[in-house]
Scaffold this motif. Sequence first.
Motif, PDB file in Angstrom:
ATOM      1  N   GLU A   5      38.040  14.363  64.847  1.00  7.94           N
ATOM      2  CA  GLU A   5      37.133  15.496  64.680  1.00  7.94           C
ATOM      3  C   GLU A   5      37.607  16.711  63.924  1.00  7.94           C
ATOM      4  O   GLU A   5      38.921  16.960  64.080  1.00  7.94           O
ATOM      5  CB  GLU A   5      36.586  15.962  66.257  1.00  7.94           C
ATOM      6  N   ASP A   6      36.800  17.453  63.457  1.00  7.99           N
ATOM      7  CA  ASP A   6      37.407  18.635  62.899  1.00  7.99           C
ATOM      8  C   ASP A   6      38.039  19.834  63.859  1.00  7.99           C
ATOM      9  O   ASP A   6      37.352  19.659  65.040  1.00  7.99           O
ATOM     10  CB  ASP A   6      35.892  19.489  62.252  1.00  7.99           C
ATOM     11  N   GLY A   7      38.812  20.269  63.582  1.00 14.23           N
ATOM     12  CA  GLY A   7      39.666  21.279  64.430  1.00 14.23           C
ATOM     13  C   GLY A   7      40.908  20.299  65.385  1.00 14.23           C
ATOM     14  O   GLY A   7      41.567  21.130  65.770  1.00 14.23           O
ATOM     15  N   ALA A   8      40.807  19.226  65.051  1.00 14.71           N
ATOM     16  CA  ALA A   8      42.002  18.545  65.517  1.00 14.71           C
ATOM     17  C   ALA A   8      43.172  18.599  64.544  1.00 14.71           C
ATOM     18  O   ALA A   8      43.073  18.669  63.312  1.00 14.71           O
ATOM     19  CB  ALA A   8      41.817  17.181  65.833  1.00 14.71           C
ATOM     20  N   THR A   9      44.507  18.759  64.952  1.00 18.58           N
ATOM     21  CA  THR A   9      45.554  18.879  63.911  1.00 18.58           C
ATOM     22  C   THR A   9      46.482  17.536  63.995  1.00 18.58           C
ATOM     23  O   THR A   9      46.709  17.307  65.179  1.00 18.58           O
ATOM     24  CB  THR A   9      46.601  19.994  64.362  1.00 18.58           C
ATOM     25  N   VAL A  10      46.796  16.997  62.952  1.00 15.79           N
ATOM     26  CA  VAL A  10      47.637  15.949  62.877  1.00 15.79           C
ATOM     27  C   VAL A  10      48.792  16.126  61.833  1.00 15.79           C
ATOM     28  O   VAL A  10      48.435  16.526  60.823  1.00 15.79           O
ATOM     29  CB  VAL A  10      46.586  14.769  62.392  1.00 15.79           C
ATOM     30  N   GLY A  11      49.984  15.734  62.393  1.00 13.28           N
ATOM     31  CA  GLY A  11      51.191  16.067  61.654  1.00 13.28           C
ATOM     32  C   GLY A  11      51.365  14.998  60.551  1.00 13.28           C
ATOM     33  O   GLY A  11      50.781  14.061  60.513  1.00 13.28           O
ATOM     34  N   ALA A  12      52.175  15.565  59.587  1.00 11.71           N
ATOM     35  CA  ALA A  12      52.622  14.657  58.460  1.00 11.71           C
ATOM     36  C   ALA A  12      53.203  13.499  59.045  1.00 11.71           C
ATOM     37  O   ALA A  12      53.985  13.390  59.954  1.00 11.71           O
ATOM     38  CB  ALA A  12      53.752  15.258  57.559  1.00 11.71           C
ATOM     39  N   GLY A  13      52.944  12.174  58.513  1.00 11.77           N
ATOM     40  CA  GLY A  13      53.607  10.987  58.350  1.00 11.77           C
ATOM     41  C   GLY A  13      52.964  10.258  59.814  1.00 11.77           C
ATOM     42  O   GLY A  13      53.469   8.996  60.208  1.00 11.77           O
ATOM     43  N   LEU A  24      39.798   2.482  65.392  1.00  7.69           N
ATOM     44  CA  LEU A  24      39.086   2.745  66.549  1.00  7.69           C
ATOM     45  C   LEU A  24      39.341   3.928  67.368  1.00  7.69           C
ATOM     46  O   LEU A  24      39.071   4.131  68.551  1.00  7.69           O
ATOM     47  CB  LEU A  24      38.659   1.371  67.437  1.00  7.69           C
ATOM     48  N   CYS A  25      40.623   4.899  66.964  1.00  8.12           N
ATOM     49  CA  CYS A  25      41.171   5.868  67.786  1.00  8.12           C
ATOM     50  C   CYS A  25      39.932   6.846  67.491  1.00  8.12           C
ATOM     51  O   CYS A  25      39.097   6.892  66.819  1.00  8.12           O
ATOM     52  CB  CYS A  25      42.446   6.285  66.997  1.00  8.12           C
ATOM     53  N   HIS A  26      40.060   7.912  68.493  1.00 10.38           N
ATOM     54  CA  HIS A  26      39.117   9.073  68.492  1.00 10.38           C
ATOM     55  C   HIS A  26      40.190  10.201  68.903  1.00 10.38           C
ATOM     56  O   HIS A  26      40.662  10.284  70.099  1.00 10.38           O
ATOM     57  CB  HIS A  26      38.040   9.001  69.669  1.00 10.38           C
ATOM     58  N   VAL A  27      40.404  11.465  68.180  1.00  8.69           N
ATOM     59  CA  VAL A  27      41.219  12.366  68.521  1.00  8.69           C
ATOM     60  C   VAL A  27      40.124  13.474  68.326  1.00  8.69           C
ATOM     61  O   VAL A  27      39.434  13.847  67.471  1.00  8.69           O
ATOM     62  CB  VAL A  27      42.089  12.662  67.273  1.00  8.69           C
ATOM     63  N   ARG A  28      40.033  14.371  69.516  1.00 10.77           N
ATOM     64  CA  ARG A  28      39.042  15.220  69.887  1.00 10.77           C
ATOM     65  C   ARG A  28      39.470  16.620  69.131  1.00 10.77           C
ATOM     66  O   ARG A  28      40.527  16.944  68.801  1.00 10.77           O
ATOM     67  CB  ARG A  28      38.574  15.710  71.199  1.00 10.77           C
ATOM     68  N   THR A  29      38.427  17.511  69.008  1.00 16.22           N
ATOM     69  CA  THR A  29      38.791  18.982  68.419  1.00 16.22           C
ATOM     70  C   THR A  29      39.598  19.580  69.421  1.00 16.22           C
ATOM     71  O   THR A  29      39.744  19.276  70.569  1.00 16.22           O
ATOM     72  CB  THR A  29      37.361  19.830  68.264  1.00 16.22           C
ATOM     73  N   GLY A  30      40.537  20.341  68.777  1.00 16.39           N
ATOM     74  CA  GLY A  30      41.641  20.994  69.474  1.00 16.39           C
ATOM     75  C   GLY A  30      42.700  20.398  70.043  1.00 16.39           C
ATOM     76  O   GLY A  30      43.753  20.736  70.495  1.00 16.39           O
ATOM     77  N   ALA A  31      42.800  18.982  69.822  1.00 13.56           N
ATOM     78  CA  ALA A  31      44.014  18.228  70.062  1.00 13.56           C
ATOM     79  C   ALA A  31      45.211  18.438  69.008  1.00 13.56           C
ATOM     80  O   ALA A  31      44.667  18.689  67.793  1.00 13.56           O
ATOM     81  CB  ALA A  31      43.638  16.642  69.979  1.00 13.56           C
ATOM     82  N   ARG A  32      46.241  18.355  69.288  1.00 14.93           N
ATOM     83  CA  ARG A  32      47.453  18.717  68.463  1.00 14.93           C
ATOM     84  C   ARG A  32      48.192  17.470  68.410  1.00 14.93           C
ATOM     85  O   ARG A  32      48.885  17.084  69.641  1.00 14.93           O
ATOM     86  CB  ARG A  32      48.074  19.983  68.655  1.00 14.93           C
ATOM     87  N   ILE A  33      48.380  16.563  67.452  1.00 15.48           N
ATOM     88  CA  ILE A  33      49.308  15.434  67.210  1.00 15.48           C
ATOM     89  C   ILE A  33      50.517  15.930  66.253  1.00 15.48           C
ATOM     90  O   ILE A  33      50.304  16.422  65.225  1.00 15.48           O
ATOM     91  CB  ILE A  33      48.502  14.223  66.656  1.00 15.48           C
ATOM     92  N   GLY A  34      51.617  15.637  66.712  1.00 19.11           N
ATOM     93  CA  GLY A  34      52.725  15.833  65.604  1.00 19.11           C
ATOM     94  C   GLY A  34      52.799  15.105  64.622  1.00 19.11           C
ATOM     95  O   GLY A  34      52.226  14.295  64.424  1.00 19.11           O
ATOM     96  N   ALA A  35      54.094  15.295  64.040  1.00 15.65           N
ATOM     97  CA  ALA A  35      54.535  14.502  62.906  1.00 15.65           C
ATOM     98  C   ALA A  35      55.097  13.336  63.438  1.00 15.65           C
ATOM     99  O   ALA A  35      55.722  13.204  64.400  1.00 15.65           O
ATOM    100  CB  ALA A  35      55.507  15.285  62.137  1.00 15.65           C
ATOM    101  N   GLY A  36      55.058  12.333  62.420  1.00 19.36           N
ATOM    102  CA  GLY A  36      55.838  10.826  62.709  1.00 19.36           C
ATOM    103  C   GLY A  36      55.220  10.251  64.007  1.00 19.36           C
ATOM    104  O   GLY A  36      56.279   9.376  64.537  1.00 19.36           O
ATOM    105  N   CYS A  37      53.852  10.351  64.300  1.00 23.60           N
ATOM    106  CA  CYS A  37      53.483   9.772  65.680  1.00 23.60           C
ATOM    107  C   CYS A  37      52.828   8.245  65.094  1.00 23.60           C
ATOM    108  O   CYS A  37      52.219   8.252  63.947  1.00 23.60           O
ATOM    109  CB  CYS A  37      52.523  10.707  66.112  1.00 23.60           C
ATOM    110  N   THR A  38      52.484   7.506  66.019  1.00 19.23           N
ATOM    111  CA  THR A  38      51.707   6.380  66.042  1.00 19.23           C
ATOM    112  C   THR A  38      50.942   6.212  67.252  1.00 19.23           C
ATOM    113  O   THR A  38      51.122   6.278  68.411  1.00 19.23           O
ATOM    114  CB  THR A  38      52.749   5.112  65.878  1.00 19.23           C
ATOM    115  N   LEU A  39      49.561   6.185  66.840  1.00 23.70           N
ATOM    116  CA  LEU A  39      48.629   5.935  67.830  1.00 23.70           C
ATOM    117  C   LEU A  39      47.783   4.655  67.623  1.00 23.70           C
ATOM    118  O   LEU A  39      47.152   4.165  66.581  1.00 23.70           O
ATOM    119  CB  LEU A  39      47.611   7.093  67.648  1.00 23.70           C
TER     120      LEU A  39
END
Length: 168
Positions: free
Chosen positions: A13-21, A27-42
């Motif tokens: 969603e708009d407003g979510a932050t996803v880090g480099a790499g 079928l993942c869903h990342v909500r507004t305001g969520a912060r995902i760091g760099a180099g993660c795997t979901l």
Amino acid sequence: MSDPFVHPSAEVEDGATVGAGTRIWHLCHVRTGARIGAGCTLGRNVYVDAGVAVGDRVKIQNNVSVYAGVTLEDEVFVGPSAVFTNDLRPRAQNPDWVVTPTLVRRGASIGANATIVCGVEIGEYAMVAAGSVVTRPVQPYQLVAGNPARHLGWVDERGEVVSRDGRA
């Protein structure tokens, strides 16, 4: 690091932050305001709620929901179908409901199908065995298993059991 990869079937969603790499799969869903760091795997079918903080180099396996109030620090591993809760007294209707936070410290591992009851802290490099139900805080480097999860020993940063000392 490269730009994040988001599979076409995933929704960030708009407003979510996803880090480099970071890689966000099917079928993942990342909500507004969520912060995902760099180099993660979901993995497939991961849900990350609004306001959740996920550190760098975190791996969240398939079918995990990370609800509001949960913080995963750097290098945390969450096994397939693990469950986090955020409500100590769940009711379908509760006008006084508040999120009860959960903190998973750096390097901790949570096994497949484990349940983490809200309000606990899982210490650095701790290990929660598959299928465990965590109802109390877990100390750094502690190995716990069972329902409710109980002390089984101590692990090192690689996850190797270094002691079966019964003292927690």
